[in-house]
Design an enzyme around this catalytic site. Structure first.
Site, PDB file in Angstrom:
ATOM      1  N   ARG A 209      -7.653   0.255   0.117  1.00 31.60           N
ATOM      2  CA  ARG A 209      -8.260  -0.962  -0.416  1.00 31.60           C
ATOM      3  C   ARG A 209      -8.732  -0.727  -1.861  1.00 31.60           C
ATOM      4  O   ARG A 209      -8.604  -1.618  -2.588  1.00 31.60           O
ATOM      5  CB  ARG A 209      -9.666  -1.546   0.321  1.00 31.60           C
TER       6      ARG A 209
ATOM      7  N   GLU B  95      -9.438   4.236   1.487  1.00 26.62           N
ATOM      8  CA  GLU B  95      -8.729   4.455   0.167  1.00 26.62           C
ATOM      9  C   GLU B  95      -7.959   3.280  -0.075  1.00 26.62           C
ATOM     10  O   GLU B  95      -7.549   2.966  -1.347  1.00 26.62           O
ATOM     11  CB  GLU B  95      -8.047   5.783   0.129  1.00 26.62           C
TER      12      GLU B  95
ATOM     13  N   ASP C 103     -12.063   7.650   3.369  1.00 25.48           N
ATOM     14  CA  ASP C 103     -10.897   7.362   4.115  1.00 25.48           C
ATOM     15  C   ASP C 103     -10.563   5.765   3.964  1.00 25.48           C
ATOM     16  O   ASP C 103      -9.566   5.455   4.459  1.00 25.48           O
ATOM     17  CB  ASP C 103     -11.032   7.787   5.364  1.00 25.48           C
TER      18      ASP C 103
ATOM     19  N   LYS D  97      -9.985  12.803   8.121  1.00 26.91           N
ATOM     20  CA  LYS D  97      -9.267  12.246   9.469  1.00 26.91           C
ATOM     21  C   LYS D  97      -9.317  13.505  10.580  1.00 26.91           C
ATOM     22  O   LYS D  97      -9.050  14.694  10.212  1.00 26.91           O
ATOM     23  CB  LYS D  97      -7.926  11.646   9.440  1.00 26.91           C
TER      24      LYS D  97
ATOM     25  N   ASP E 275      -2.312  10.073   3.974  1.00 27.68           N
ATOM     26  CA  ASP E 275      -3.716   9.803   3.998  1.00 27.68           C
ATOM     27  C   ASP E 275      -4.324  10.799   4.919  1.00 27.68           C
ATOM     28  O   ASP E 275      -4.444  10.637   6.097  1.00 27.68           O
ATOM     29  CB  ASP E 275      -4.028   8.450   4.559  1.00 27.68           C
TER      30      ASP E 275
ATOM     31  N   ASP F 237       1.526   6.012   5.916  1.00 25.31           N
ATOM     32  CA  ASP F 237       0.549   5.169   5.044  1.00 25.31           C
ATOM     33  C   ASP F 237       1.209   4.661   3.867  1.00 25.31           C
ATOM     34  O   ASP F 237       0.642   3.780   2.941  1.00 25.31           O
ATOM     35  CB  ASP F 237      -0.866   5.964   5.009  1.00 25.31           C
TER      36      ASP F 237
ATOM     37  N   LYS G  83       0.874  -1.363   0.055  1.00 28.31           N
ATOM     38  CA  LYS G  83       0.062   0.035  -0.208  1.00 28.31           C
ATOM     39  C   LYS G  83       0.931   1.127   0.005  1.00 28.31           C
ATOM     40  O   LYS G  83       1.776   1.458   0.784  1.00 28.31           O
ATOM     41  CB  LYS G  83      -0.845   0.094   1.414  1.00 28.31           C
TER      42      LYS G  83
END
Ligand code: BES
Ligand code: MG
Ligand code: ZN
Length: 466
Positions: free
Chosen positions: A322, A320, A318, A248, A241, A259, A236
């Site tokens: 996946r 994101e 959020d 967030k 993020d 992230d 990933k």
């Protein structure tokens, strides 16, 4: 820190000679036995240290006795811990050179080198005052090859940790692409926005839309001499993020430069394959971008089409990771590999479930997952299998698309797992969730705070054992 090997460590004139002691046993040095054991009743529990001056009785100025616990419980993990603690102590003492004269009954070189490099790690690039380091460490009673293997593991972890610790302003998608392109022994293909669009990666592309940093789809390849197995590893690669439009809160956003820890892990592993020349083909894949909130950002309610044609209703921007992994998984499955491993800081839910020292693992092949879990055991990496029952998909059902990207708050790590499975086809697949383990907010076991290099040791070792 330089790490060397010598077969005559006893007579080196270093600042400190480090010896080991098992609980209830004598050490290899009479001097240490007299002071540490007879006089001060040093117990030799794992990681305890005892320091004594030698006053010219041997060439080294000091002897550091490091406890190794009970002999019958002593293995690779204990070696790493003992060496780690020893090096930390050497740093405190401001020692510049040290020789390890451990008597362990086995070749402890690989774990020792890893432990030493973990202890040496600091992210002090941006500090005027640098961390205190030992300049040179010499290991005795080990094979040079095993120490070199340990050094490669250490180097891989260092690259991974550096990249995950770096601010998002430095470790951008373009920067990751540049690093991938410069890896020795690796061929790299970078796909830019237009090509990402042409390949049909609508999910990945949507996540990247809110940022002015252009997305990069990175495909690295290592090819061994007699390829016996083909593996793809996907990391990933969210360089930041923010949560996107479903932003967030500040406290959660603070560490979100981490992230891309999965991507950093893949880069770390790929960077050292040349040191081992394994007979495998390894594809390192990263869909790198930022998840930002802006006028051009993707929005809740959008419907995206992934590379395999499946449609996704955006329930929360959020979730994101996946989405980016969905397209990367489809891409990887089309490469004709035998196995795919993805590694991702995917869900806060995994962190809630398993804490900060155990990663979640899911997948479609029990044997493969078992092998990954076993591989981690001697290397200090712990995994716990989480369920992937089809019921988890219920909350991802959408009225207007094939699925939503989020569902119930409960069982969030598994919901993400079954979401990803929609993009896996005809391949053995394992998904590793390192949301809890990749980045520590306070020091823990063998790590200072910040990035840990989660997954590097296990995935590298898994590839080498394939
Ligand atoms: N990057 C986060 C997951 C994360 C959380 C990593 C904490 C490391 C520490 C991921 O993109 C995310 O935001 N997940 C959401 C999913 C939710 C909206 C279903 C989460 O876990 O809250
Ligand atoms: Mg997120
Ligand atoms: Zn994320």
């Amino acid at each position: 820190m330089e790490i060397k090997v010598s077969n005559d460590v006893k007579n080196l004139s270093v600042d400190v000679i480090v010896i080991n002691m098992f609980e209830g046993e004598k050490t290899s040095q009479d001097l240490a036995n007299t002071y540490a054991i007879d006089r001060d009743k040093f117990e030799g529990k794992l990681g305890q240290t005892y320091l004594l001056q030698t006053y010219g009785q041997i060439p080294a100025q000091k002897i550091l006795v490091t406890g190794c616990g009970k002999r019958d419980e002593f293995g690779e993990n204990e070696v790493r811990t003992a060496v780690y603690k020893s090096v930390k102590k050497l740093q405190q003492m401001h020692a510049k050179t040290a020789a390890f004269d451990f008597e362990t009954g086995f070749d402890y070189g690989k774990s020792a080198a890893i432990g030493a490099m973990l202890a040496d790690y600091a992210f002090d690039k941006y500090k005027s005052e640098k961390a205190t380091r030992v300049d040179e460490i010499i290991f005795g009673n080990v094979l040079e090859d095993s120490v070199n293997a340990g050094k490669s593991f250490g180097n891989a972890m260092k690259l991974t940790r550096d990249l995950a610790n770096e601010p998002a302003a430095f470790a951008t998608p373009s920067k990751l692409a540049e690093i991938a392109q410069n890896l020795e022994g690796i061929t790299t293909e970078i796909y830019d926005k237009d090509e990402i669009e042409r390949m049909g990666m609508g999910a990945f592309l949507a996540v990247s839309k809110g940022s002015i940093q252009p997305p990069k789809f990175i495909h690295m390849k290592y090819t061994g001499k007699n390829v016996k197995k083909k593996i793809a590893i996907i990391g990933k690669g969210l360089c930041f993020d923010s949560g996107g439009m479903d932003l967030k809160p500040p406290s959660s956003m603070l560490t979100m430069r981490d992230d891309m820890s999965g991507a950093a892990c893949v880069l770390g592993v790929m960077s050292v394959l040349k040191d081992f020349n394994p007979d495998v083909e390894v594809h390192g894949i990263i869909a790198a971008c930022e998840n930002m909130a802006s006028g051009s950002a993707y929005k809740p309610g959008d419907i995206l089409t992934a590379k395999n044609g499946k449609t996704i209703e955006v329930d929360n921007t959020d979730a994101e990771g996946r989405l980016t992994l969905a397209d990367a998984l489809v891409y990887a499955c089309e490469l004709g590999v035998h196995e795919v491993i993805d590694i991702a800081t995917l869900t806060g839910a995994c962190m809630v479930a398993l804490g900060t020292s155990v990663a979640g693992i899911m997948g479609n092949d029990d044997e493969m997952m078992h092998k990954i879990i076993e591989t981690g055991k001697n290397l200090g990496e712990k995994f716990w299998q989480l369920p992937m029952y089809k019921e988890y998909f219920n909350s991802l059902k959408s009225d207007i698309a094939d699925m939503k990207n989020t569902g119930s708050r409960y069982g969030g790590a598994s919901a993400a797992g079954v979401f990803l499975q929609e993009f896996v086809k005809d391949v053995k697949w394992a998904h590793i969730d390192i949301a809890g383990t990749a980045f520590l907010e306070k020091p823990e076991s063998e790590f200072i705070k910040g990035a840990t290099g989660a997954g590097v040791r296990t995935i590298l070792s898994y590839i080498l054992n394939s």
